[in-house]
Enzyme design. Structure first.
Site, short mmCIF file in Angstrom:
data_model
loop_
_atom_site.label_atom_id
_atom_site.label_comp_id
_atom_site.label_asym_id
_atom_site.label_seq_id
_atom_site.Cartn_x
_atom_site.Cartn_y
_atom_site.Cartn_z
N ARG A 183 0.93 -1.22 -0.10
CA ARG A 183 0.01 0.04 0.09
C ARG A 183 0.71 1.26 0.13
NH1 ARG A 183 -0.36 -3.27 4.30
NH2 ARG A 183 0.30 -2.42 6.51
N GLU A 203 -5.71 -1.15 6.22
CA GLU A 203 -4.79 -2.03 6.11
C GLU A 203 -3.71 -1.76 7.27
OE1 GLU A 203 -2.59 -3.93 2.46
OE2 GLU A 203 -4.50 -5.15 2.89
N HIS A 219 -25.13 15.10 -2.39
CA HIS A 219 -26.41 14.93 -2.54
C HIS A 219 -26.70 13.20 -2.42
CE1 HIS A 219 -27.54 18.70 -4.67
NE2 HIS A 219 -26.27 18.63 -4.96
#
Ligand code: F6P
Length: 546
Positions: free
Chosen positions: A275, A360, A391
């Protein structure tokens, strides 16, 4: 490494106890009061470094909160942890690895040692190799097996080998070479592959198989499917593989056994977490898309934020402040989540990217020495680009029962100036942060002539905290800074919580069980009922319906 925090325990620390008392004292105080008491607050609680501006004034904090949070950083040894990371110490204890994504963007000449060896020259050798390859693909010099130039680049990877590349491609699309198509295949669901290639010709398609381990089930399955797809179109000649497949991996052995020439392999190292790898060779698709110069600007952006994190005093340190604020809300306000709200369409995949980076890394329940924590660790990160979220889910942030700290991310300039769009977009950033903080009182609602029965429905309690992060415009440099900002925010949190932010054992059990169950789904005869009754009957049902 037996850290100071694990021997003492976070909740026993002086600063932690003081923060608990302090939170009881100011926890109910409204942001309206904080601002009324200090008219300069909106300027005072801001920080601009490396072109990234942070307004953290709309947080439920005062000077004492900041003082105590900074004291907590000192007491938990954050400075020593930062130094240990940059020094190349094996701070990923459970995997006995250094954590050196910062070396991926270290300039030539800087020295960073792992086991006594300077890793920076190897980083630059890979960058140079990537650059040579990217230039060939971009210029059309790299030809497919039938002599055609490459028009399509398909990255096959998952997790860190996918989310960073997709996010960066989307974020920097403006800078990309538009006559190349980029696709990303990650899911083991065959639809992902089928839809990605359904309008492509194999003789114009290059697959980048991106996997640190080169053993990940999803990636290897997709890579084999891609291989078969390409060979079927290219006449079955195995020599075609070398022109249409390259590998990005740390595992040369597995790359070779897949049939990819290791000449066409771009390496990285076990000290790069998945990552944290979008700026390693895993970023090859990014480099092909935006070009080597822009990729190096991205790295320079990362490096600038690294240096800021490494050297700035904590009170003026962007990642440290963001990290401490999230610790404050997670523990003392029971905030379960953090919303990431980029007001920039190019950052549409940024929240998804941050989900892996943050969750993670800090989804851990034991400290470095294995003790179960008695405090909250990593919150849930999620989000959508503005104004779409307004919205959709903002209703709950404004009027629901949960406290959801928000990070708004906006830019002074758009890359696509058309009419009034950008002013409208940015007006919404400032309006949302203002509405969340200050709300609308019953008196204000009544003063508008609202019927009494409707008043409670139209009241905005306010006191919802947010940060506003602003930068010039989305660019490779700025993206590097933003990603590094969050990487180091995660690091700061992990250091305070005394957890290993760099392992991911939590993904293992599911993988093992899936392998076992796969055999049971495919076996000719009904498998023994060896699971719990729910899993057994789900397996039986699937077998009888598939
Ligand atoms: O999800 C677990 C994980 O190990 C991630 O950390 C990693 O980014 C992903 O799988 C992919 O791993 P690899 O690059 O080895 O295929």
């Amino acid at each position: 490494m037996q850290s100071e925090a694990s021997s003492t325990g976070l909740t026993s620390r002086t600063a932690w106890k003081a923060l608990r008392q302090h939170s009881a004292a100011i926890g109910g105080k409204h942001l309206r009061e904080f601002f009324a008491e200090d008219p300069g607050r909106g300027e005072r609680y801001t920080l601009e470094r490396e072109g990234i501006f942070l307004d953290y004034s709309k947080n439920r904090i005062d000077d004492q909160t900041l003082r105590l949070l900074l004291q907590l950083a000192d007491e938990t040894g954050l400075r020593a942890r930062i130094d240990a990371m940059f020094r190349g110490d094996k701070i990923n204890l459970t995997e006995n690895r250094a954590v050196l994504h910062v070396a991926l963007r270290a300039p030539k000449g800087q020295q960073i040692l792992v086991d006594g060896e300077d890793v920076v020259p190897a980083v630059h050798a890979v960058l140079d190799k990537m650059e040579g390859f990217a230039r060939k693909v971009r210029s059309g010099l790299w030809k497919g097996f039938t002599g055609k130039r490459i028009r399509n680049v398909v990255n096959i990877g998952i997790g860190g080998s996918d989310l960073g590349p997709v996010m960066a491609y989307e974020a920097l699309k403006h800078y990309s070479q538009r006559d190349l198509n980029f696709r990303f295949v990650s899911n083991v669901d065959s639809t992902d592959f089928a839809e990605a290639v359904q309008d492509l010709d194999a003789d114009e398609t290059l697959f980048l198989v991106a996997s640190k381990t080169f053993t990940t089930l999803e990636t290897m399955t997709n890579a084999h499917t891609a291989r078969a797809w390409a060979l079927a179109q290219l006449g079955g000649d195995e020599r075609a593989i070398a022109r249409h497949f390259v590998a990005i991996s740390t595992n040369a052995k597995e790359v070779a056994s897949f049939g990819i020439d290791t000449e066409n392999m771009f390496g990285f190292w076990d000290w790069v977490g998945g990552r944290y790898s979008m700026d390693s060779a895993i970023g090859l698709s990014t480099m092909i898309a935006i070009g080597p110069e822009n990729f190096r600007a991205l790295l320079a952006g990362f490096h600038a934020m690294d240096e800021h994190f490494r050297t700035a005093p904590f009170a003026e340190n962007l990642p440290v402040l963001l990290g401490l604020l999230s610790v404050w809300y997670a523990e003392f306000f029971d905030a379960q989540t953090v919303a990431i709200l980029p007001y920039e369409q190019y950052l549409k995949r940024f929240p998804a990217y941050l989900q892996q980076l943050t969750m993670e890394s800090n989804g851990k329940h034991v400290t470095l020495d294995g003790t179960t924590v008695d405090y909250q660790t990593g919150p849930i990160y999620w989000g959508e680009p503005g104004t779409n979220g307004q919205h959709s889910f903002y209703q709950l942030i404004h009027q629901g029962t949960r406290l959801i700290p928000c990070d708004f991310i906006g830019f002074y300039k758009t890359l696509n100036p058309i009419g009034r769009h950008h002013d409208m977009l940015m007006a919404n950033v400032f309006a949302q942060a203002e509405a969340l903080a200050f709300g609308k009182t019953a008196e204000q609602v009544r003063a508008e002539g609202t019927a009494e029965w409707l008043v409670p429905h139209r009241v905005f309690e306010g006191n919802r905290p947010s940060n506003v992060i602003l930068a010039e415009a989305i660019s490779p440099q700025v993206l590097g800074k933003l990603v590094a900002l969050y990487e180091h925010t995660v690091f700061t949190q992990g250091a305070i919580w005394n957890i290993d932010s760099f392992d991911q054992w939590g993904v293992e059990l599911g993988k093992v069980l899936a392998t076992r169950i796969l055999g049971e789904l495919e076996s000719a005869s009904a498998p023994a009922a060896s699971h719990d009754s729910s899993t057994n009957s789900l397996i039986a049902r699937y077998r009888s319906h598939k």
